[in-house]
Enzyme design. Structure first.
Site, PDB file in Angstrom:
ATOM      1  N   GLY A  73     -26.266   1.873   2.808  1.00  0.00           N
ATOM      2  CA  GLY A  73     -25.363   2.510   1.838  1.00  0.00           C
ATOM      3  C   GLY A  73     -25.714   2.098   0.425  1.00  0.00           C
ATOM      4  O   GLY A  73     -25.697   0.918   0.085  1.00  0.00           O
ATOM      5  N   GLY A  75     -24.277   3.519  -2.469  1.00  0.00           N
ATOM      6  CA  GLY A  75     -23.302   4.143  -3.369  1.00  0.00           C
ATOM      7  C   GLY A  75     -23.012   3.238  -4.549  1.00  0.00           C
ATOM      8  O   GLY A  75     -23.866   2.466  -4.978  1.00  0.00           O
ATOM      9  N   VAL A  97     -21.332   0.500  -4.936  1.00  0.00           N
ATOM     10  CA  VAL A  97     -21.534  -0.938  -4.747  1.00  0.00           C
ATOM     11  C   VAL A  97     -22.953  -1.236  -4.267  1.00  0.00           C
ATOM     12  O   VAL A  97     -23.622  -2.138  -4.782  1.00  0.00           O
ATOM     13  CB  VAL A  97     -20.531  -1.511  -3.719  1.00  0.00           C
ATOM     14  CG1 VAL A  97     -20.733  -3.012  -3.565  1.00  0.00           C
ATOM     15  CG2 VAL A  97     -19.102  -1.221  -4.141  1.00  0.00           C
ATOM     16  N   LYS A 121       0.870  -1.178   0.000  1.00  0.00           N
ATOM     17  CA  LYS A 121       0.000   0.000   0.000  1.00  0.00           C
ATOM     18  C   LYS A 121       0.906   1.228   0.000  1.00  0.00           C
ATOM     19  O   LYS A 121       2.051   1.155   0.422  1.00  0.00           O
ATOM     20  CB  LYS A 121      -0.854  -0.013   1.277  1.00  0.00           C
ATOM     21  CG  LYS A 121      -2.085   0.834   1.216  1.00  0.00           C
ATOM     22  CD  LYS A 121      -3.293   0.057   0.742  1.00  0.00           C
ATOM     23  CE  LYS A 121      -4.512   0.958   0.628  1.00  0.00           C
ATOM     24  NZ  LYS A 121      -5.694   0.211   0.176  1.00  0.00           N
TER      25      LYS A 121
HETATM   26  P1  NAD Z   1     -19.568   5.085  -2.188  1.00  0.00           P
HETATM   27  O1  NAD Z   1     -18.889   6.246  -1.570  1.00  0.00           O
HETATM   28  O2  NAD Z   1     -19.931   5.122  -3.627  1.00  0.00           O
HETATM   29  O3  NAD Z   1     -20.919   4.760  -1.392  1.00  0.00           O
HETATM   30  C1  NAD Z   1     -21.048   4.845  -0.017  1.00  0.00           C
HETATM   31  C2  NAD Z   1     -22.500   5.190   0.259  1.00  0.00           C
HETATM   32  O4  NAD Z   1     -22.731   5.141   1.667  1.00  0.00           O
HETATM   33  C3  NAD Z   1     -22.888   6.586  -0.197  1.00  0.00           C
HETATM   34  O5  NAD Z   1     -24.096   6.527  -0.945  1.00  0.00           O
HETATM   35  C4  NAD Z   1     -23.074   7.352   1.115  1.00  0.00           C
HETATM   36  O6  NAD Z   1     -24.044   8.380   1.023  1.00  0.00           O
HETATM   37  C5  NAD Z   1     -23.533   6.243   2.036  1.00  0.00           C
HETATM   38  N1  NAD Z   1     -23.338   6.512   3.455  1.00  0.00           N
HETATM   39  C6  NAD Z   1     -22.315   7.169   4.051  1.00  0.00           C
HETATM   40  N2  NAD Z   1     -22.524   7.227   5.377  1.00  0.00           N
HETATM   41  C7  NAD Z   1     -23.681   6.573   5.617  1.00  0.00           C
HETATM   42  C8  NAD Z   1     -24.416   6.262   6.793  1.00  0.00           C
HETATM   43  N3  NAD Z   1     -24.010   6.655   7.984  1.00  0.00           N
HETATM   44  N4  NAD Z   1     -25.570   5.560   6.664  1.00  0.00           N
HETATM   45  C9  NAD Z   1     -25.998   5.164   5.460  1.00  0.00           C
HETATM   46  N5  NAD Z   1     -25.344   5.419   4.319  1.00  0.00           N
HETATM   47  C10 NAD Z   1     -24.202   6.120   4.402  1.00  0.00           C
HETATM   48  O7  NAD Z   1     -18.639   3.819  -1.866  1.00  0.00           O
HETATM   49  P2  NAD Z   1     -18.647   2.407  -2.575  1.00  0.00           P
HETATM   50  O8  NAD Z   1     -17.610   2.388  -3.625  1.00  0.00           O
HETATM   51  O9  NAD Z   1     -20.047   2.020  -2.904  1.00  0.00           O
HETATM   52  O10 NAD Z   1     -18.102   1.489  -1.386  1.00  0.00           O
HETATM   53  C11 NAD Z   1     -18.936   1.126  -0.304  1.00  0.00           C
HETATM   54  C12 NAD Z   1     -18.130   0.366   0.731  1.00  0.00           C
HETATM   55  O11 NAD Z   1     -17.558  -0.793   0.119  1.00  0.00           O
HETATM   56  C13 NAD Z   1     -16.942   1.137   1.304  1.00  0.00           C
HETATM   57  O12 NAD Z   1     -16.750   0.741   2.645  1.00  0.00           O
HETATM   58  C14 NAD Z   1     -15.759   0.669   0.457  1.00  0.00           C
HETATM   59  O13 NAD Z   1     -14.547   0.797   1.149  1.00  0.00           O
HETATM   60  C15 NAD Z   1     -16.137  -0.773   0.239  1.00  0.00           C
HETATM   61  N6  NAD Z   1     -15.533  -1.376  -0.963  1.00  0.00           N
HETATM   62  C16 NAD Z   1     -15.832  -0.894  -2.193  1.00  0.00           C
HETATM   63  C17 NAD Z   1     -15.265  -1.478  -3.332  1.00  0.00           C
HETATM   64  C18 NAD Z   1     -15.606  -0.978  -4.710  1.00  0.00           C
HETATM   65  O14 NAD Z   1     -15.381  -1.712  -5.685  1.00  0.00           O
HETATM   66  N7  NAD Z   1     -16.152   0.230  -4.866  1.00  0.00           N
HETATM   67  C19 NAD Z   1     -14.397  -2.573  -3.200  1.00  0.00           C
HETATM   68  C20 NAD Z   1     -14.110  -3.055  -1.930  1.00  0.00           C
HETATM   69  C21 NAD Z   1     -14.699  -2.438  -0.811  1.00  0.00           C
END
Ligand code: NAD
Length: 366
Positions: free
Chosen positions: A179, A181, A183, A79
């Site tokens: 959440g 977002g 994913v 990292k």
């Molecule tokens: P993102 O930022 O697109 O989505 C996160 C969502 O969570 C947003 O819509 C945000 O408004 C919401 N959120 C934030 N605080 C909140 C709360 N207190 N209550 C409810 N909703 C809340 O992120 P993402 O890319 O969708 O990733 C989501 C999670 O998965 C993260 O923890 C990330 O580290 C993990 N992750 C993502 C990937 C990937 O491919 N994107 C891969 C591995 C792990």
């Protein structure tokens, strides 16, 4: 003090990167290259102290070793962190200077995007080094990993349902998805396609509205998601949401979602187990993103990526077997799977890995 830490956690190499003119202060940590070159993203963050940055990169790089090993990849763990504010401290020179440091490692470390870094920043890194994944698709990059992560999460879910309920009919069960977002919304879509009952919440109202109108989900309040009578709690937002306040409220029998670091502490992980809730270890479930970028090393292929996501099912099943075999909570069983794989594969004499043209003959440690 640093060597003491490296001894304890087994890191191989720490590189302090400094370029005054470019304003670069970064640390690259290579934790373990037994399985292959160390792959892990670069995070840009306004760390309050150098010590804080060092702690973060040591912790995160070790996490990548475990994640990559459990994912079954021929990839080690590393990292990088750049000390700075992503909102104000970014420049072409900074990322190119950083790219030169990555290049200087000759492929022992391959970087990717992480918090605070986007694909445009990676373009600058890519000008100086080929040891970068997650670049734009025109350069052979794999694009947004989120749909893969969601699909991988579904595979992990199926293995978990099978373990807990003896079948994997996703549509038979109900879900509390926190959440929506990148994913989360994809995951909701996959659940809906299988006919599941879904409760959702997000701080962003538009996203909630979309889940309700497009996927027939039922919206609940931000804090109410923990009280919902759903079979599965699926954290897809923040880390640490399974904690001493929320755990007693959960009705779910399975915890399975994409968020990183879902358990607030290891003790909570033990408590989850005692309550008879099956916890699907987060880094095994959400490995879709890293699996996807890892394929860039061999030459990216979307179909192969989808096939690879399905291995998450088997990884989870294996974790549950180890948990039963050794009578340990599932979060510990995931670590054990990683350690066993590194030990066994580390004893094999591995040939040099096949590398895509842009990495040809240059990926080492494999
Ligand atoms: P993102 O930022 O697109 O989505 C996160 C969502 O969570 C947003 O819509 C945000 O408004 C919401 N959120 C934030 N605080 C909140 C709360 N207190 N209550 C409810 N909703 C809340 O992120 P993402 O890319 O969708 O990733 C989501 C999670 O998965 C993260 O923890 C990330 O580290 C993990 N992750 C993502 C990937 C990937 O491919 N994107 C891969 C591995 C792990």
């Amino acid at each position: 003090m640093i060597f003491e830490h490296l001894d304890k956690y087994g890191h191989e190499q720490i590189v302090f990167c400094h370029n005054k003119d470019a304003g670069l202060k970064a640390i690259i940590a290579i934790h373990n290259t037994v399985l292959g070159p160390a792959l892990g993203g670069t995070r840009m963050w306004p760390y309050k102290s150098e010590q804080e940055a060092l702690n973060d990169v040591l912790r995160l790089s070790r996490g990548m070793t475990y994640k990559n090993a459990v994912a079954g990849l021929n990839i080690g763990g590393g990292k990088a962190v750049i000390i700075g504010d992503p909102a104000s401290d970014k420049s072409e020179a900074l990322f190119r200077a950083f790219g030169q440091f990555v290049e200087s490692l000759g492929g022992r470390y391959i970087t990717a995007e992480d918090v605070g870094i986007d694909v445009n920043d990676m373009e600058f890194v890519y000008r100086e080094t080929e040891y970068v994944t997650g670049v734009h698709q025109v350069h052979g990059g794999s694009g947004d990993p989120s749909p893969f992560t969601a699909y991988g999460t579904l595979q992990g879910l199926m293995a978990s349902l099978n373990r807990k309920f003896g079948d994997e009919e996703v549509g038979k069960y109900s879900y509390a998805v926190q959440g929506l977002g990148h994913v989360g919304i994809e995951f909701v879509k996959l659940l809906k396609e299988r006919g599941a009952k879904i409760f959702v919440t997000d701080i962003n109202k538009e996203r909630v509205d979309r889940a309700v109108s497009e996927y027939g989900a039922e919206a609940v309040g931000l804090d109410d998601i923990y009280d919902v009578a759903a079979d599965v709690y699926s954290p897809c937002a923040l880390g640490g949401t399974v904690n001493e306040d929320t755990l007693p409220r959960l009705k779910a029998k399975v915890i399975c979602g994409a968020a990183n670091n879902q358990l607030a502490t290891n003790e909570i992980g033990d408590e989850v187990e005692k309550r008879g809730i099956l916890y699907a270890p987060d880094y095994a479930v959400n490995a879709g993103g890293v699996m996807n970028v890892s394929l860039e090393i061999d030459g990216y292929n979307r179909e192969r990526a989808m096939r690879m996501m399905r291995t998450i099912y088997h990884n989870l099943a294996r974790i549950y077997e180890i948990s039963e075999r050794d009578r340990i909570p599932t979060y510990k069983a995931a670590d054990r799977l990683a350690e066993e794989r590194i030990e066994i594969i580390g004893k094999l004499k591995l040939p040099l890995g096949r590398a895509a043209p842009r990495f040809q003959g240059r990926v080492r440690g494999h």
